[in-house]
Scaffold this motif. Sequence first.
Motif, PDB file in Angstrom:
ATOM      1  N   SER A   1       0.830  -1.207   0.000  1.00  0.00           N
ATOM      2  CA  SER A   1       0.000   0.000   0.000  1.00  0.00           C
ATOM      3  C   SER A   1       0.864   1.256   0.000  1.00  0.00           C
ATOM      4  N   MET A   2       0.220   2.356  -0.369  1.00  0.00           N
ATOM      5  CA  MET A   2       0.816   3.674  -0.215  1.00  0.00           C
ATOM      6  C   MET A   2       0.007   4.399   0.837  1.00  0.00           C
ATOM      7  N   CYS A   3       0.685   4.877   1.879  1.00  0.00           N
ATOM      8  CA  CYS A   3      -0.034   5.532   2.976  1.00  0.00           C
ATOM      9  C   CYS A   3       0.146   7.045   2.909  1.00  0.00           C
ATOM     10  N   HIS A   4      -0.988   7.719   2.949  1.00  0.00           N
ATOM     11  CA  HIS A   4      -1.007   9.187   2.844  1.00  0.00           C
ATOM     12  C   HIS A   4      -1.304   9.850   4.187  1.00  0.00           C
ATOM     13  N   CYS A   5      -1.218   9.083   5.276  1.00  0.00           N
ATOM     14  CA  CYS A   5      -1.608   9.638   6.588  1.00  0.00           C
ATOM     15  C   CYS A   5      -0.620  10.714   7.058  1.00  0.00           C
ATOM     16  N   GLY A   6      -1.067  11.491   8.017  1.00  0.00           N
ATOM     17  CA  GLY A   6      -0.258  12.596   8.508  1.00  0.00           C
ATOM     18  C   GLY A   6       1.054  12.152   9.118  1.00  0.00           C
ATOM     19  N   GLN A   7       1.053  11.010   9.823  1.00  0.00           N
ATOM     20  CA  GLN A   7       2.288  10.541  10.444  1.00  0.00           C
ATOM     21  C   GLN A   7       3.300  10.084   9.399  1.00  0.00           C
ATOM     22  N   CYS A   8       2.827   9.356   8.375  1.00  0.00           N
ATOM     23  CA  CYS A   8       3.748   8.930   7.310  1.00  0.00           C
ATOM     24  C   CYS A   8       4.257  10.133   6.515  1.00  0.00           C
ATOM     25  N   ARG A   9       3.373  11.127   6.332  1.00  0.00           N
ATOM     26  CA  ARG A   9       3.809  12.327   5.621  1.00  0.00           C
ATOM     27  C   ARG A   9       4.944  12.999   6.378  1.00  0.00           C
ATOM     28  N   LYS A  10       4.759  13.136   7.678  1.00  0.00           N
ATOM     29  CA  LYS A  10       5.787  13.801   8.482  1.00  0.00           C
ATOM     30  C   LYS A  10       7.085  13.002   8.515  1.00  0.00           C
ATOM     31  N   GLN A  11       6.951  11.690   8.760  1.00  0.00           N
ATOM     32  CA  GLN A  11       8.162  10.898   8.977  1.00  0.00           C
ATOM     33  C   GLN A  11       8.935  10.632   7.692  1.00  0.00           C
ATOM     34  N   SER A  12       8.215  10.465   6.578  1.00  0.00           N
ATOM     35  CA  SER A  12       8.897  10.139   5.328  1.00  0.00           C
ATOM     36  C   SER A  12       9.122  11.366   4.451  1.00  0.00           C
ATOM     37  N   GLY A  13       8.381  12.419   4.731  1.00  0.00           N
ATOM     38  CA  GLY A  13       8.466  13.592   3.873  1.00  0.00           C
ATOM     39  C   GLY A  13       7.561  13.493   2.670  1.00  0.00           C
ATOM     40  N   GLY A  14       6.748  12.454   2.625  1.00  0.00           N
ATOM     41  CA  GLY A  14       5.848  12.300   1.484  1.00  0.00           C
ATOM     42  C   GLY A  14       4.894  11.151   1.707  1.00  0.00           C
TER      43      GLY A  14
END
Length: 123
Positions: free
Chosen positions: A23-36
């Motif tokens: 999967s591709m996760c668009h959640c706020g935590q993944c956005r913050k931690q991965s930068g995207g």
Amino acid sequence: MIKGSCLCGDICFETEATPQGTSMCHCGQCRKQSGGIWSSAYVLDTELTITGDVSWYHASDLAKRGSCPRCGSFLFWKAHDEDTTSFALGAVDGPTGLKLSKHIFTASKGDYYDIADGLPQKD
Ligand SMILES: [Zn+2]
Ligand SMILES: [Zn+2]
């Protein structure tokens, strides 16, 4: 056999299992931690071999997130009450042999891109 590593190489992982739940996760935590967007798949904990000293961040009551303390690569996601670990598809060395199956937490996605690959989307 899938093998992966962080950017600096201090942490490596491998599995002989066929990963599930791509999967591709668009959640706020993944956005913050991965930068995207964070792409991952999971295997049973018993099927995943990790070498190196992973820094586990207790992100919520639901899960913890594993990264490399030296280079910061976001490599693992693990629910506290499940016996599986998700690993970053972007950290795999060489072809993964996998295909994404879905987008998740799309309600939290950034406004600077569209999802147009036709895969299922879950809020
Ligand atoms: Zn590293
Ligand atoms: Zn996420």
